[in-house]
Write an enzyme that holds these catalytic residues in place. Structure first.
Site, PDB file in Angstrom:
ATOM      1  N   CYS A  48       0.833  -1.216   0.000  1.00 32.02           N
ATOM      2  CA  CYS A  48       0.000   0.000   0.000  1.00 32.02           C
ATOM      3  C   CYS A  48       0.861   1.257   0.000  1.00 32.02           C
ATOM      4  O   CYS A  48       0.351   2.358  -0.171  1.00 32.02           O
ATOM      5  CB  CYS A  48      -0.938   0.004   1.194  1.00 32.02           C
ATOM      6  N   SER A  69     -10.935   2.551   4.730  1.00 28.10           N
ATOM      7  CA  SER A  69     -10.887   3.271   3.460  1.00 28.10           C
ATOM      8  C   SER A  69     -11.408   2.344   2.375  1.00 28.10           C
ATOM      9  O   SER A  69     -11.247   1.127   2.466  1.00 28.10           O
ATOM     10  CB  SER A  69      -9.459   3.702   3.161  1.00 28.10           C
ATOM     11  N   LYS A  73      -9.576   7.549   3.523  1.00 26.15           N
ATOM     12  CA  LYS A  73     -10.960   7.215   3.878  1.00 26.15           C
ATOM     13  C   LYS A  73     -11.969   7.884   2.961  1.00 26.15           C
ATOM     14  O   LYS A  73     -12.950   7.265   2.558  1.00 26.15           O
ATOM     15  CB  LYS A  73     -11.227   7.630   5.332  1.00 26.15           C
ATOM     16  N   HIS A 127      -8.819   4.803  -1.658  1.00 26.14           N
ATOM     17  CA  HIS A 127      -7.490   4.189  -1.496  1.00 26.14           C
ATOM     18  C   HIS A 127      -7.220   3.206  -2.628  1.00 26.14           C
ATOM     19  O   HIS A 127      -7.306   1.991  -2.438  1.00 26.14           O
ATOM     20  CB  HIS A 127      -7.451   3.505  -0.126  1.00 26.14           C
TER      21      HIS A 127
END
Lengths: 142, 384
Positions: B83, B207, B328, B332
């Protein structure tokens, strides 16, 4: 694509076979230099840098450090939903990540004593591999 | 080493882009950024992406994107750190320019996630942790964060509701960001009663995944004014790692890599947390927002949630976070997110953040891979 993907992954028998000591017997390492017990197996001690590590079999008992019940699972775990996973502080020191089994989900709490058992971890489709390994259950009384 | 400036930005909306492919999203953001910078060519393209192979069946991604962006022939490489891939790509772009090896570099983050069924996406995201010892036990990525949140609530005696301020703030800011996925504010009651994903994490702690691409164009600081009247300078870039698995950390509730990369960045920039006016942090889950604030020195251990309860994270607060919606509210698209953060900081520091403008000269962005295993921190300074 999803079907093809599962098929490819189900062929990875060796990936699971070579972890059988960890998955079935909870064998990790003990550092000959600093004495730390390690799970999973490593070749280099993260605490002191020693490469002198010996196999060490954990007793498979510990207490719950944290836990969560999963309602939205990754592919391959649908059959277990809802299921509870935990970080468990083994009596010998390290934390281990595992599912809880044979447990009343509402009654799980931090600090609860648990012990290792061998259970089915996942399946790769109707014709695929079935992977077994450690899970933890509340310590049986008596 | 020489200073590095950002002279162009571009982004697509984050949403379910059924009509646009991975490559089309990337090319759209690159074209926008090149136009913004007033250039049509660069020396190199670095692409942050986590899951193109797993979810789209496409690797060799940077070369594909260079090809379709009309950049045939240039150096093109994909950068992956789960991520944190977007932040990692910015880091590589920074190194390339700072070192003097390249003068003009494009950094793109792109992710395409909504073509796949959600259980496959959940399985793919779990690859951010330890495959053999976390994912194989049936843990989703959400579950790993849930283990952190449960322990946090236990150790510090806080409730799930105490985290509500993070999601409410993010959604409020996203409403006025045209590129954000969500344009609807949420209430405390909605937060409290949202569907459970992996308890205690519910849908509104989390998110959303989405499709999107964001791009920045970098050049040496001394040449920036030639391209752009309002260049933003990268005054710090630092990365650190921690154990890949949560279970190998001495104190899972302290994001050591986030702490170390922030400390290195403060040192490089010659600033302290009090000097940072905006913090685009990695609020993939509300618990990560709290832990990031603590790791980076904005709150003591166990006190990160108080900043959300007291409104200190709002646009008018002491340390505004997620000013364009954050993970959020903006969404994402995992490997793209770290570049979106930089694009949004540039909007803020140029004074072009519209209704969400925070008067600011120094902003920080932190991109996190896994449950804190990789942390990439950048500090940006606005035009003088």
């Amino acid at each position: 694509m999803a079907r093809k993907k599962r098929k490819v992954k189900s062929m990875s028998l060796a990936r699971h076979w070579r972890l059988q000591d960890e998955r079935y017997k909870l064998i990790g390492r003990e550092c000959a230099a600093c004495g730390k017990k390690l799970f999973p197996t490593r070749d280099i001690c993260p605490h002191c840098g020693s490469r002198d590590l010996k196999p060490y079999r954990f007793a498979g008992r510990g207490e719950i450090y944290s836990y969560s019940t999963i309602y939205q699972p990754p592919a391959g775990y649908e059959g277990f939903v809802p299921y509870t996973v935990a970080l468990i502080r083994l009596d010998e020191g390290p934390l281990i990540t595992a599912q809880l089994t044979d447990v009343d989900r509402e009654g799980v709490e931090i600090g609860q004593r648990v012990e290792m058992v061998t259970r089915r971890l996942r399946e790769y489709g109707p014709e695929g591999l079935i992977v077994y390994g450690y899970k933890f259950r509340p310590v049986l009384k008596g | 080493m020489r200073g590095v400036s950002i002279i162009g930005i571009g982004q697509t909306e984050v949403r379910e882009h059924w009509e646009r492919s991975l490559r089309e999203l990337a090319v759209a953001s690159i074209t926008a950024a090149l136009d913004d910078a007033g250039v049509d060519r660069a020396d190199a393209l670095y692409v942050g992406n986590m899951l193109s192979g797993e979810l789209t069946g496409q690797e060799h991604l940077a070369t594909l994107i260079a090809d379709f962006a009309g950049l045939q022939g240039i150096e093109a490489l994909k950068v992956e750190a789960a991520c944190g891939s977007g932040g990692a790509a910015v880091r590589i772009g920074y190194l390339a320019v700072a070192s003097g090896l390249h003068d003009l570099v494009i950094v793109t983050g792109v992710e395409k996630m909504t073509d796949c069924e959600s259980d496959l996406v959940t399985e793919a995201l779990a690859m951010a942790g330890d495959g053999d010892y976390e994912a194989m036990q049936g843990l989703s990525f959400v579950a790993l964060n849930a283990l952190l949140m449960r322990r946090y609530m236990h150790e510090y005696g806080v409730s799930h509701e105490d985290f509500a301020g993070f999601s409410i703030n993010a959604h409020r800011n996203a409403v006025r960001n045209p590129y954000a996925m969500f344009h609807r504010p949420i209430t405390w009651e909605e937060f409290r009663s949202a569907r459970m994903i992996s308890d205690p994490i519910n849908l509104l702690d989390s998110s959303p995944v989405g499709d999107g691409a964001a791009t920045v164009v970098l050049c040496p600081e001394e040449k920036a004014k030639k391209f752009c009247p309002t260049p933003v300078t990268i005054i710090a870039s630092a990365t650190a790692t921690d154990t890949i698995a949560l279970h190998d950390r001495d104190d899972p509730l302290f994001l050591q890599a986030a702490h170390e990369s922030a400390q290195k960045a403060y040192l490089q920039a010659g600033v302290s947390p009090e000097d940072i006016e905006i913090f685009e942090l990695h609020d993939a889950f509300t618990i990560m927002a709290a832990l990031s604030l603590e790791a980076c020195g904005f709150a003591d251990k166990g006190r990160g949630v108080e900043l959300a309860k007291d409104g200190e994270i709002s646009l008018e607060g002491k340390i505004p976070i997620s000013t364009m919606g954050g993970l959020k509210g903006r969404g994402h698209p995992v490997g793209a997110t770290g570049v979106y953060q930089i694009v949004e900081l540039v909007q803020q520091l140029r004074g072009k953040a519209g209704a969400n403008q925070v008067e600011s000269h120094l902003g920080m962005a932190q991109s996190i891979g896994g449950t804190g295993a990789t942390a990439i921190t950048h500090i940006l300074q606005g035009p003088n």
